[in-house]
Design a protein around this motif. Structure first.
Motif, PDB file in Angstrom:
ATOM      1  N   GLU A   1     -27.980 100.917 -68.930  1.00 24.93           N
ATOM      2  CA  GLU A   1     -26.678 101.522 -68.671  1.00 24.93           C
ATOM      3  C   GLU A   1     -25.615 100.477 -68.330  1.00 24.93           C
ATOM      4  O   GLU A   1     -24.412 100.763 -68.399  1.00 24.93           O
ATOM      5  CB  GLU A   1     -26.774 102.537 -67.532  1.00 24.93           C
ATOM      6  N   THR A   2     -26.055  99.290 -67.953  1.00 22.55           N
ATOM      7  CA  THR A   2     -25.097  98.250 -67.561  1.00 22.55           C
ATOM      8  C   THR A   2     -24.632  97.390 -68.729  1.00 22.55           C
ATOM      9  O   THR A   2     -23.829  96.477 -68.542  1.00 22.55           O
ATOM     10  CB  THR A   2     -25.706  97.339 -66.478  1.00 22.55           C
ATOM     11  N   ILE A   3     -25.130  97.677 -69.936  1.00 25.15           N
ATOM     12  CA  ILE A   3     -24.608  96.967 -71.115  1.00 25.15           C
ATOM     13  C   ILE A   3     -23.172  97.425 -71.321  1.00 25.15           C
ATOM     14  O   ILE A   3     -22.919  98.581 -71.642  1.00 25.15           O
ATOM     15  CB  ILE A   3     -25.440  97.272 -72.374  1.00 25.15           C
ATOM     16  N   ASN A   4     -22.231  96.524 -71.120  1.00 28.23           N
ATOM     17  CA  ASN A   4     -20.830  96.912 -71.231  1.00 28.23           C
ATOM     18  C   ASN A   4     -20.165  96.253 -72.434  1.00 28.23           C
ATOM     19  O   ASN A   4     -20.767  95.445 -73.149  1.00 28.23           O
ATOM     20  CB  ASN A   4     -20.070  96.592 -69.937  1.00 28.23           C
ATOM     21  N   TRP A   5     -18.917  96.607 -72.642  1.00 27.74           N
ATOM     22  CA  TRP A   5     -18.202  96.127 -73.822  1.00 27.74           C
ATOM     23  C   TRP A   5     -18.020  94.618 -73.805  1.00 27.74           C
ATOM     24  O   TRP A   5     -17.982  93.989 -74.860  1.00 27.74           O
ATOM     25  CB  TRP A   5     -16.848  96.834 -73.945  1.00 27.74           C
ATOM     26  N   ARG A   6     -17.966  94.022 -72.623  1.00 28.19           N
ATOM     27  CA  ARG A   6     -17.775  92.574 -72.564  1.00 28.19           C
ATOM     28  C   ARG A   6     -19.024  91.836 -73.031  1.00 28.19           C
ATOM     29  O   ARG A   6     -18.917  90.792 -73.699  1.00 28.19           O
ATOM     30  CB  ARG A   6     -17.378  92.162 -71.139  1.00 28.19           C
ATOM     31  N   PHE A   7     -20.211  92.348 -72.726  1.00 28.46           N
ATOM     32  CA  PHE A   7     -21.430  91.728 -73.235  1.00 28.46           C
ATOM     33  C   PHE A   7     -21.531  91.911 -74.747  1.00 28.46           C
ATOM     34  O   PHE A   7     -21.919  90.994 -75.475  1.00 28.46           O
ATOM     35  CB  PHE A   7     -22.649  92.325 -72.535  1.00 28.46           C
ATOM     36  N   ILE A   8     -21.161  93.096 -75.227  1.00 26.27           N
ATOM     37  CA  ILE A   8     -21.155  93.331 -76.671  1.00 26.27           C
ATOM     38  C   ILE A   8     -20.224  92.344 -77.365  1.00 26.27           C
ATOM     39  O   ILE A   8     -20.548  91.768 -78.413  1.00 26.27           O
ATOM     40  CB  ILE A   8     -20.726  94.777 -76.987  1.00 26.27           C
ATOM     41  N   LYS A   9     -19.065  92.105 -76.757  1.00 25.66           N
ATOM     42  CA  LYS A   9     -18.112  91.155 -77.340  1.00 25.66           C
ATOM     43  C   LYS A   9     -18.684  89.736 -77.364  1.00 25.66           C
ATOM     44  O   LYS A   9     -18.426  88.966 -78.296  1.00 25.66           O
ATOM     45  CB  LYS A   9     -16.816  91.162 -76.535  1.00 25.66           C
ATOM     46  N   ALA A  10     -19.448  89.371 -76.332  1.00 28.09           N
ATOM     47  CA  ALA A  10     -20.045  88.028 -76.303  1.00 28.09           C
ATOM     48  C   ALA A  10     -21.016  87.848 -77.472  1.00 28.09           C
ATOM     49  O   ALA A  10     -21.051  86.783 -78.104  1.00 28.09           O
ATOM     50  CB  ALA A  10     -20.765  87.813 -74.975  1.00 28.09           C
ATOM     51  N   ILE A  11     -21.803  88.889 -77.757  1.00 25.70           N
ATOM     52  CA  ILE A  11     -22.736  88.815 -78.889  1.00 25.70           C
ATOM     53  C   ILE A  11     -21.973  88.811 -80.209  1.00 25.70           C
ATOM     54  O   ILE A  11     -22.313  88.075 -81.146  1.00 25.70           O
ATOM     55  CB  ILE A  11     -23.737  89.988 -78.839  1.00 25.70           C
ATOM     56  N   GLU A  12     -20.944  89.647 -80.297  1.00 22.64           N
ATOM     57  CA  GLU A  12     -20.123  89.665 -81.510  1.00 22.64           C
ATOM     58  C   GLU A  12     -19.557  88.280 -81.817  1.00 22.64           C
ATOM     59  O   GLU A  12     -19.515  87.860 -82.980  1.00 22.64           O
ATOM     60  CB  GLU A  12     -18.969  90.667 -81.356  1.00 22.64           C
ATOM     61  N   ALA A  13     -19.121  87.593 -80.780  1.00 24.97           N
ATOM     62  CA  ALA A  13     -18.532  86.268 -80.989  1.00 24.97           C
ATOM     63  C   ALA A  13     -19.545  85.299 -81.578  1.00 24.97           C
ATOM     64  O   ALA A  13     -19.204  84.448 -82.410  1.00 24.97           O
ATOM     65  CB  ALA A  13     -17.972  85.728 -79.672  1.00 24.97           C
ATOM     66  N   VAL A  14     -20.816  85.415 -81.162  1.00 22.04           N
ATOM     67  CA  VAL A  14     -21.863  84.561 -81.730  1.00 22.04           C
ATOM     68  C   VAL A  14     -22.002  84.832 -83.224  1.00 22.04           C
ATOM     69  O   VAL A  14     -21.995  83.910 -84.048  1.00 22.04           O
ATOM     70  CB  VAL A  14     -23.210  84.784 -81.015  1.00 22.04           C
ATOM     71  N   PHE A  15     -22.120  86.101 -83.589  1.00 24.54           N
ATOM     72  CA  PHE A  15     -22.299  86.435 -84.997  1.00 24.54           C
ATOM     73  C   PHE A  15     -21.021  86.207 -85.813  1.00 24.54           C
ATOM     74  O   PHE A  15     -21.095  85.978 -87.029  1.00 24.54           O
ATOM     75  CB  PHE A  15     -22.761  87.884 -85.137  1.00 24.54           C
ATOM     76  N   PHE A  16     -19.864  86.283 -85.173  1.00 20.28           N
ATOM     77  CA  PHE A  16     -18.616  85.989 -85.886  1.00 20.28           C
ATOM     78  C   PHE A  16     -18.590  84.536 -86.339  1.00 20.28           C
ATOM     79  O   PHE A  16     -18.210  84.227 -87.466  1.00 20.28           O
ATOM     80  CB  PHE A  16     -17.420  86.282 -84.971  1.00 20.28           C
ATOM     81  N   HIS A  17     -19.017  83.626 -85.456  1.00 21.59           N
ATOM     82  CA  HIS A  17     -18.983  82.199 -85.778  1.00 21.59           C
ATOM     83  C   HIS A  17     -20.280  81.701 -86.405  1.00 21.59           C
ATOM     84  O   HIS A  17     -20.287  80.667 -87.073  1.00 21.59           O
ATOM     85  CB  HIS A  17     -18.671  81.395 -84.521  1.00 21.59           C
ATOM     86  N   HIS A  18     -21.374  82.422 -86.196  1.00 22.34           N
ATOM     87  CA  HIS A  18     -22.682  82.037 -86.749  1.00 22.34           C
ATOM     88  C   HIS A  18     -23.348  83.289 -87.341  1.00 22.34           C
ATOM     89  O   HIS A  18     -24.324  83.799 -86.800  1.00 22.34           O
ATOM     90  CB  HIS A  18     -23.571  81.435 -85.664  1.00 22.34           C
ATOM     91  N   PRO A  19     -22.815  83.805 -88.433  1.00 25.81           N
ATOM     92  CA  PRO A  19     -23.287  85.105 -88.959  1.00 25.81           C
ATOM     93  C   PRO A  19     -24.748  85.135 -89.378  1.00 25.81           C
ATOM     94  O   PRO A  19     -25.355  86.201 -89.406  1.00 25.81           O
ATOM     95  CB  PRO A  19     -22.358  85.348 -90.160  1.00 25.81           C
ATOM     96  N   LYS A  20     -25.337  83.978 -89.690  1.00 25.08           N
ATOM     97  CA  LYS A  20     -26.728  83.953 -90.134  1.00 25.08           C
ATOM     98  C   LYS A  20     -27.690  83.542 -89.016  1.00 25.08           C
ATOM     99  O   LYS A  20     -28.871  83.280 -89.265  1.00 25.08           O
ATOM    100  CB  LYS A  20     -26.882  83.008 -91.320  1.00 25.08           C
ATOM    101  N   SER A  21     -27.199  83.503 -87.807  1.00 19.54           N
ATOM    102  CA  SER A  21     -28.039  83.062 -86.694  1.00 19.54           C
ATOM    103  C   SER A  21     -28.967  84.176 -86.228  1.00 19.54           C
ATOM    104  O   SER A  21     -28.821  85.345 -86.600  1.00 19.54           O
ATOM    105  CB  SER A  21     -27.165  82.600 -85.523  1.00 19.54           C
ATOM    106  N   LYS A  22     -29.927  83.787 -85.402  1.00 21.37           N
ATOM    107  CA  LYS A  22     -30.824  84.730 -84.755  1.00 21.37           C
ATOM    108  C   LYS A  22     -30.479  84.757 -83.275  1.00 21.37           C
ATOM    109  O   LYS A  22     -30.390  83.713 -82.632  1.00 21.37           O
ATOM    110  CB  LYS A  22     -32.289  84.309 -84.945  1.00 21.37           C
ATOM    111  N   VAL A  23     -30.270  85.951 -82.746  1.00 20.45           N
ATOM    112  CA  VAL A  23     -29.958  86.125 -81.329  1.00 20.45           C
ATOM    113  C   VAL A  23     -31.122  86.853 -80.667  1.00 20.45           C
ATOM    114  O   VAL A  23     -31.538  87.921 -81.118  1.00 20.45           O
ATOM    115  CB  VAL A  23     -28.655  86.919 -81.127  1.00 20.45           C
TER     116      VAL A  23
END
Length: 382
Positions: free
Chosen positions: A98-120
């Motif tokens: 329940e504590t997964i918030n939009w700011r954490f989602i944005k942090a992950i999005e930023a990884v895939f935005f700059h490294h779209p083929k990466s593994k998280v």
């Protein structure tokens, strides 16, 4: 050196010899040579070499020394940008779904935005593998996985000859008592990131780190200074090869501290305090080529420290300004060299919005893949 033709040849010639000759001529021309990657402004990196030997032959990689403060090491190595990108990112999540918030989602999005083929990989003991807001990444075919961890499994996962069985067992025996500490959620993640990087390598990011640029492969075995005085390094961003000697030394020390009674009120005891102590030890023992040339083994260094503006442009106490201060009034990001912004949830957790025209408002809007969860406001009611 054999060149690979960068496109499919669709013409057929009656004579195979003519065809081969034409291919050889074409592949040797400058038109078919690989295009160099776009320039990325180099960042000064304080280094300790794993060997003091340097290449006696000419090298394609150029390095140069730059001015530095007394708190830094004797040399700064400037390493050129390469086209290779890191492909393995680690986050640690310690609270309920329940504590997964939009700011954490944005942090992950930023990884895939700059490294779209990466593994998280999300390392956790509290999240299910499916059924959370993280599912959207998998549904969009991004390579994200949720992995449960235990210290016992990690300590017994593969050979770690720098830690003996007695040291491992002593840590595990004290684990239950340490878990009663109200700060263990932080202390445990400080130790866990060392274990993860030692065994897997890659890039560790705190959940409140937001990328604003790609991380080139040159950025290997790196920590960042968290203050302009260059007297303390932080572990919110850590980029290391697996089995790195610096990480091993830090991990061995951390397990030793946690195996005995320690002052559990010390927030940074396994984090910046421990990392800085070992950084200073390695820095003071450095042995680097006097002329700054690349080493014969390719130029990888055991540990490097980059200036504050690379990962922590707001430092520790000015992060609120990212959310509420117009960027024309205060913007510490240096174009071409700042790679990430640490939003320091401990200080900024109250902000569930960004004020229009602020650095954070641009940060969230310009480094996203889904680009939902926009929380821009145009006036703050006082």
């Amino acid at each position: 050196m054999t060149r690979r033709i960068p496109y499919v040849v669709k013409f057929f010639f009656p004579a195979s010899a003519l065809f081969i000759a034409l291919v050889n001529i074409w592949s040797s021309t400058s038109l078919l040579k690989p295009v160099p990657p776009p320039h990325h402004d180099p960042i000064a990196m304080t280094t300790r070499s794993s060997s003091s030997s340097s290449s006696s032959s000419s090298t394609a990689e150029t390095t140069s020394s730059m001015a530095m403060t007394k708190q830094q090491s004797k040399m700064t190595i400037e390493k050129p940008h390469t086209s290779s990108l890191h492909h393995l990112f680690h986050f640690i999540f310690t609270t309920s779904p329940e504590t997964i918030n939009w700011r954490f989602i944005k942090a992950i999005e930023a990884v895939f935005f700059h490294h779209p083929k990466s593994k998280v990989i999300i390392h956790t003991q509290t999240l299910p593998s499916q059924g959370t807001l993280l599912d959207k990444f998998q549904q969009a075919n991004y390579h994200l996985s949720v992995q449960n961890y235990s210290f016992q499994e990690l300590l017994n996962n593969g050979p770690m000859t720098f830690i003996n069985d007695t040291e491992k067992q002593s840590f595990l025996n004290n684990l239950l008592d340490n878990q009663k500490n109200k700060y263990w959620y932080s202390h445990s993640t400080d130790i866990l990131r060392l274990l993860i990087l030692e065994q897997n390598g890659g890039i560790y990011l705190d959940t409140d780190i937001h990328l604003i640029s790609t991380i080139p492969k040159d950025y290997t075995n790196i920590l960042g200074f968290q203050g302009r005085g260059n007297d303390k390094v932080n572990g919110a961003v850590m980029i290391f090869d697996k089995h790195n000697p610096f990480i091993q030394a830090c991990l061995k020390d951390a397990l030793s501290i946690a195996s005995k009674p320690y002052d559990k009120r010390l927030w940074e005891i396994f984090g910046p305090q421990l990392l800085t102590r070992h950084w200073n030890d390695w820095k003071n023992e450095m042995s680097l080529p006097s002329n700054g040339e690349s080493r014969a083994d390719g130029g990888n260094y055991i540990v490097q420290a980059v200036p504050m503006h690379v990962f922590y442009p707001y430092g520790i106490y000015k992060t609120k300004q990212c959310f509420i201060t117009p960027k024309e009034e205060y913007n510490p990001i240096k174009q071409g060299s700042t790679i990430a912004v640490h939003l320091n949830t401990g200080i900024t957790h109250e902000y569930n919005y960004t004020l229009n025209g602020t650095v954070c408002d641009d940060l969230f809007k310009n480094n996203c893949i889904f680009c939902d969860f926009q929380h821009t406001v145009y006036k703050v009611n006082v």
